[in-house]
Motif scaffolding. Structure first.
Motif, PDB file in Angstrom:
ATOM      1  N   PHE A 668       0.845  -1.196   0.000  1.00  0.00           N
ATOM      2  CA  PHE A 668       0.000   0.000   0.000  1.00  0.00           C
ATOM      3  C   PHE A 668       0.887   1.255   0.000  1.00  0.00           C
ATOM      4  O   PHE A 668       0.667   2.209  -0.757  1.00  0.00           O
ATOM      5  CB  PHE A 668      -0.912  -0.023   1.233  1.00  0.00           C
ATOM      6  CG  PHE A 668      -2.093   0.898   1.140  1.00  0.00           C
ATOM      7  CD1 PHE A 668      -3.269   0.477   0.546  1.00  0.00           C
ATOM      8  CD2 PHE A 668      -2.045   2.182   1.661  1.00  0.00           C
ATOM      9  CE1 PHE A 668      -4.374   1.317   0.463  1.00  0.00           C
ATOM     10  CE2 PHE A 668      -3.139   3.024   1.582  1.00  0.00           C
ATOM     11  CZ  PHE A 668      -4.310   2.591   0.981  1.00  0.00           C
ATOM     12  N   SER A 671       2.499   2.009  -3.354  1.00  0.00           N
ATOM     13  CA  SER A 671       1.634   2.751  -4.278  1.00  0.00           C
ATOM     14  C   SER A 671       1.762   4.249  -4.035  1.00  0.00           C
ATOM     15  O   SER A 671       1.891   5.035  -4.973  1.00  0.00           O
ATOM     16  CB  SER A 671       0.159   2.355  -4.073  1.00  0.00           C
ATOM     17  OG  SER A 671      -0.084   1.039  -4.492  1.00  0.00           O
ATOM     18  N   VAL A 695      -1.722   2.075  -9.122  1.00  0.00           N
ATOM     19  CA  VAL A 695      -1.471   1.421  -7.832  1.00  0.00           C
ATOM     20  C   VAL A 695      -0.488   0.277  -8.050  1.00  0.00           C
ATOM     21  O   VAL A 695      -0.320  -0.203  -9.172  1.00  0.00           O
ATOM     22  CB  VAL A 695      -2.784   0.896  -7.186  1.00  0.00           C
ATOM     23  CG1 VAL A 695      -3.737   2.044  -6.878  1.00  0.00           C
ATOM     24  CG2 VAL A 695      -3.453  -0.139  -8.065  1.00  0.00           C
TER      25      VAL A 695
ATOM     26  N   ARG B 134      -5.355  -4.634  -3.883  1.00  0.00           N
ATOM     27  CA  ARG B 134      -5.100  -3.422  -3.080  1.00  0.00           C
ATOM     28  C   ARG B 134      -4.680  -3.765  -1.658  1.00  0.00           C
ATOM     29  O   ARG B 134      -4.054  -2.955  -0.976  1.00  0.00           O
ATOM     30  CB  ARG B 134      -6.347  -2.525  -3.062  1.00  0.00           C
ATOM     31  CG  ARG B 134      -6.462  -1.654  -4.289  1.00  0.00           C
ATOM     32  CD  ARG B 134      -5.387  -0.578  -4.347  1.00  0.00           C
ATOM     33  NE  ARG B 134      -5.759   0.664  -3.692  1.00  0.00           N
ATOM     34  CZ  ARG B 134      -4.888   1.601  -3.366  1.00  0.00           C
ATOM     35  NH1 ARG B 134      -3.596   1.427  -3.581  1.00  0.00           N
ATOM     36  NH2 ARG B 134      -5.304   2.719  -2.793  1.00  0.00           N
TER      37      ARG B 134
END
Lengths: 751, 152
Positions: A668, A671, A695, B134
């Motif tokens: 994360f 990114s 991302v 993600r």
């Protein structure tokens, strides 16, 4: 989806544990199971239910049902909290069934946000499990006519010293008839006897996920539900002058098109942005219908917002004296007297959450005036209030069922998209599944604040750091709902700025006004992103200026082992909603994670040309983390072969999930450092999908991430957010080592 | 609207749809096969990956009119009612966090291993670069692919 609810009934109220957060429930839940067990000592009356509190029940067949009352967005909390109860209950995890709670105040806090689920519920859930265990032991003791001290619960059975045993199913009815023991009689387990806490347990939904059976918000199927999508004004919150739906209505499958009003400014957290709602038989017809709309948009209050100009203005403002939020000594004098002054500006853009499952919600507003919701929400009770408020119906007429969340990172805290679904259902007169496309998600998020910072650090002739000036300016979250919320608030500044732990004599931490010109929300680790970046990169520069190793520099700056008395330094110091006496800021614990990372990462080893290793450490959400990141830079392409984290989060309840949070937190953070950026032009977000909002993919993420968990008996603290902040500067510092370029703006652009 | 017969997970399904309807929405909205997820609608994230005649395809951009005589496999049909070695490896490595992208990740990984039973890191990067997670489970995805290569 409704099948979950049909098996739930109310076994009757008990005022058990009434003095604790658990006992506030209005009624209790139990699940009826069929009885097939032939051993009468393992099972009992199949209709019996022992439900000592709102979080658990044991049926006469021995099945334990535990309520997961907080939302699962990938942290593993749906597994880890029930596991705490199961451990104290001495339940066999393979005989445990989980039920996801609806949004209801009887469960206590359900706002799954801020990395506090384990911290808040660890003591209560242990007590809940231990109380039930004692009652089962007492029930067995009564059956045998012996003293309870001779009875021990173990793995779903109670054993007597003589060798006799009863199963939990057999004891359920008997335990249910017993008075609740006084709190003073309840004995929590000795940590050495933990069977699940601190051990590895896979997540409850693992097999459902890998077989495609897991139920996310997107997967809710209600008979006869139509699908709705909304075309929103690109300038979020602004209204509509006129529209033509003729072409859209001719798309096969489109059923209804209507206008949902815009909220005005400020937009708030829970009000829909408004727009033209297209309701159709299925998603594809709705999307095609929406594409066929012809709309003339109105302009709104933020049409002049250009994020590139705005961050330049904020950066300019950081050069001026700001509103002082922490002050020690005399910063001006100290800087004037310093022999070396290091000065640096830092900038970060807006970021979007972009969870893989975009916002979505299913709502059924019925003729009887009730409304049922099925949605992936982090805060089901806020959702409940927001839906009832928007529909102007009594709260008891709304039911919020919580699905699995396909990622959230803070986005699904806000119930705006659920309110959209509820209003659309009422308008249509039937169940509505409201879908946000990826374009909607990226264009209409509650964005991470863009931020400009200015830092000046002074070093004296003795190579001692004597001055620390830090100015941080960003539009606050409050500005999304409150026109007076123009300046970062203390709680936001206590995330990495005002809680600066270094032992420096002259300090000034300042902020200034920056009104929000777009919806601002909280993104995984919130303002710690901004401040850990600036502070962590600055500290690396300070080490260089002092000609010191970065780790030694930080250990030196931390000064003697102590609990830092921030309460006396900062008005209204915010310690993540905990009194600082209960969760002190301990430099000793901080140093311990730093030393652990130093040792485990092989810090100081020689690296080939083009490689670099960077270090940073940061305490956030009461968890201490240090991080070393190794990079390889080849013609501007950055790879991250290795990351080491050391974490002290107190008792490590589910170490396997702690590790996964850190692995994911590094990706994360990658990114944010390497590629993500939202820009706004004339009030409208430019990016709209994963081809322009970038991302990290598999080739960008760290190749390996080692997580070293400190063995600790301190109170447990969260791990969802704390991995992100230190990773950011550690990566930037590694890039500096590899390339000689200091990183001062995210995402990075290498020269 | 036209009538189409699709072979999905070795079963024939008849659906009414416009010819431009993406397979993703056919699976999810018309047939209730919700294991295949929506992520971007533009073949940018891999969340909706299925197999068409054994090849990994982004079902959000494959339209129904080109699928006659093709054999489609989704996550629901992967293991033939038992766990596929890739699913087993995914469980053994505890890959998923939120889990939403994992159907697509698994379908991409299965296709990779079918064409390349012993992939290198570079092969894995190339085959999996189209699948975003993600939550950042990439380290374990790589590990699970390597484990599955040994299991199968």
């Amino acid at each position: 989806m409704e099948k979950n609810n049909t098996s739930i009934y109310k076994p009757g109220r008990r005022d058990f544990l009434k003095n604790t957060a658990l006992g506030s429930g209005a009624f209790l839940l139990g699940i009826q199971m069929s009885c097939t067990d032939r051993n009468k000592f393992l099972t009992g009356n199949p209709d019996a239910t022992f439900a000592p509190n709102v979080y658990m029940s044991i049926s006469g067949t021995g099945e334990v049902t535990l309520i997961a009352h907080r939302s699962e967005m990938g942290t593993g909390i749906r597994t880890s909290l029930p596991l705490i109860m199961a451990d104290e209950l001495e339940a066999d995890w393979t005989k445990v069934k989980l039920e996801q709670a609806i949004g209801d105040a009887k469960y206590g806090d359900q706002n799954t946000d801020g990395s506090y689920s384990v911290r808040m519920f660890y003591p209560q859930l242990r007590k809940a499990g231990a109380t039930a265990r004692l009652m089962l032991e007492q029930a067995a003791a009564n059956e045998w006519g012996v003293d309870v001290s001779e009875c021990t619960a173990k793995n779903h059975q109670v054993h007597h010293t003589s060798g006799k045993s009863f199963g939990y199913g057999y004891l359920a009815e008997k335990a249910a008839a017993l008075p609740v023991p006084d709190e003073s009689q309840i004995k929590l387990k000795d940590p050495k006897d933990f069977k699940y806490i601190t051990k590895k347990t896979s997540i409850y939904d693992l097999e459902d996920i890998v077989t495609g059976k897991a139920g996310f918000g997107m997967d809710v199927e209600i008979p006869n539900a139509k699908v709705a999508v909304i075309r929103r004004n690109p300038e979020a919150g602004a209204g509509i002058k006129s529209y033509n739906a003729d072409a859209a209505l001719s798309v096969p499958g489109v059923q209804k098109i209507y206008q949902m009003d815009a909220p005005g400014f400020p937009m708030g957290y829970e009000r829909p942005l408004g727009g033209i709602v297209v309701i159709a038989d299925h998603s594809w017809a709705a999307i095609k219908g929406r594409d066929a709309l012809s709309i003339e948009w109105d302009r709104g209050a933020n049409h002049d917002y250009n994020s590139a100009d705005y961050i330049g203005d904020m950066s300019g403002l950081t050069k001026k004296n700001g509103s002082i939020k922490r002050e020690q000594g005399q910063i001006k004098k100290a800087l004037a007297g310093a022999t070396q002054v290091i000065e640096q500006d830092y900038r970060i853009p807006h970021f979007s959450h972009a969870p893989m499952e975009p916002p979505c919600a299913t709502a059924h507003f019925k003729e009887d005036g009730t409304c049922k919701i099925w949605a992936p929400v982090q805060d089901p009770q806020w959702t409940h209030r927001a839906v009832a408020g928007a529909l102007e119906i009594e709260p008891e007429k709304v039911t919020v069922n919580v699905t699995l969340l396909g990622g959230a990172f803070g986005r699904k805290s806000k119930p705006d998209f659920v309110v959209e679904a509820a209003l659309a259902s009422r308008e249509y007169g039937g169940p509505i599944k409201l879908l946000w496309t990826r374009e909607d998600d990226i264009q209409f998020d509650f964005y991470h604040f863009s931020c400009a910072q200015h830092m000046k650090v002074g070093i004296n002739a003795d190579n001692k750091v004597i001055a620390w000036l830090h100015r941080s300016i960003f539009p606050p979250i409050a500005g999304t709902a409150d026109p007076n919320g123009k300046q970062a608030s203390t709680f936001e500044l206590c995330m990495g700025m005002l809680d600066m732990p270094f032992d420096i004599e002259n300090v000034s931490c300042e902020t200034n006004e920056a009104p929000a010109k777009i919806r601002i929300g909280w993104l995984r680790s919130v303002a710690n992103i901004n401040h850990a970046f600036a502070v962590g990169c600055m500290i690396d520069q300070v080490a260089e200026a002092r000609n010191m190793d970065p780790v030694d520099n930080m250990l030196d700056l931390l000064g003697p082992d102590r609990n830092i008395d921030f309460g006396s330094m900062v008005d209204g110091f915010w310690n993540y909603n905990e009194p600082i006496e209960n969760f002190p800021w301990s430099t000793a614990r901080f140093k311990n994670v730093i030393n652990t990372v130093k040792e485990k990462s092989g810090w100081g080893k020689d690296l080939p040309q083009g490689r670099g290793i960077g270090f940073a450490a940061h305490r956030s959400f009461l968890t201490y983390v240090a991080c070393a990141v190794e990079v390889e830079v080849d013609e501007g392409e950055i790879k991250i072969p290795m990351v080491h984290f050391a974490v002290d989060c107190g008792v490590a309840v589910n170490p396997e999930r702690i590790k996964s949070q850190f692995e994911g937190g590094a990706a994360f953070g990658a990114s944010l450092v390497l590629m993500s950026k939202i820009t706004v032009e004339n009030g409208a977000v430019v990016q709209d999908n994963f081809d322009n909002y970038l991302v990290a993919r598999i080739q960008h993420a760290p190749y390996e991430t080692e997580v070293h968990i400190i063995d600790s008996q301190e109170k447990p603290t969260g791990v969802g957010e704390p991995p992100v902040p230190p990773f950011i500067p550690a990566l930037c510092n590694a890039i500096y080592q590899a390339t000689g370029q200091r990183i001062t703006e995210l995402p990075i652009k290498l020269a | 609207m036209a009538s189409y017969t699709l072979k999905i997970n070795n079963q024939l399904h008849e659906v009414e749809a416009t010819p431009d309807m993406p397979l993703l929405w056919v699976l999810r909205d018309l047939l209730g096969l919700t294991g295949t997820k929506y992520g971007c609608g533009k073949a940018l994230c891999g969340t909706c990956t299925v197999h068409v005649d054994g090849l990994p395809m982004r079902s959000c951009i494959v339209t129904i009119d080109g699928l006659a005589d093709k054999s489609i496999t989704t996550i629901e049909g992967l293991g033939d009612n038992k766990l596929h070695p890739v699913q087993k490896a995914w469980m053994e490595e505890d890959v998923p966090q939120c889990g939403y992208c994992q159907s697509g990740q698994i379908m991409s990984a299965v296709a990779l291993l079918e064409s390349n039973p012993n992939p290198s890191d570079e092969d894995i990067d190339a085959a999996m670069a189209g699948n975003i997670c993600r939550c950042g489970t990439y380290v374990r995805i790589r590990r699970a692919i390597k484990k599955a290569a040994k299991l199968s």
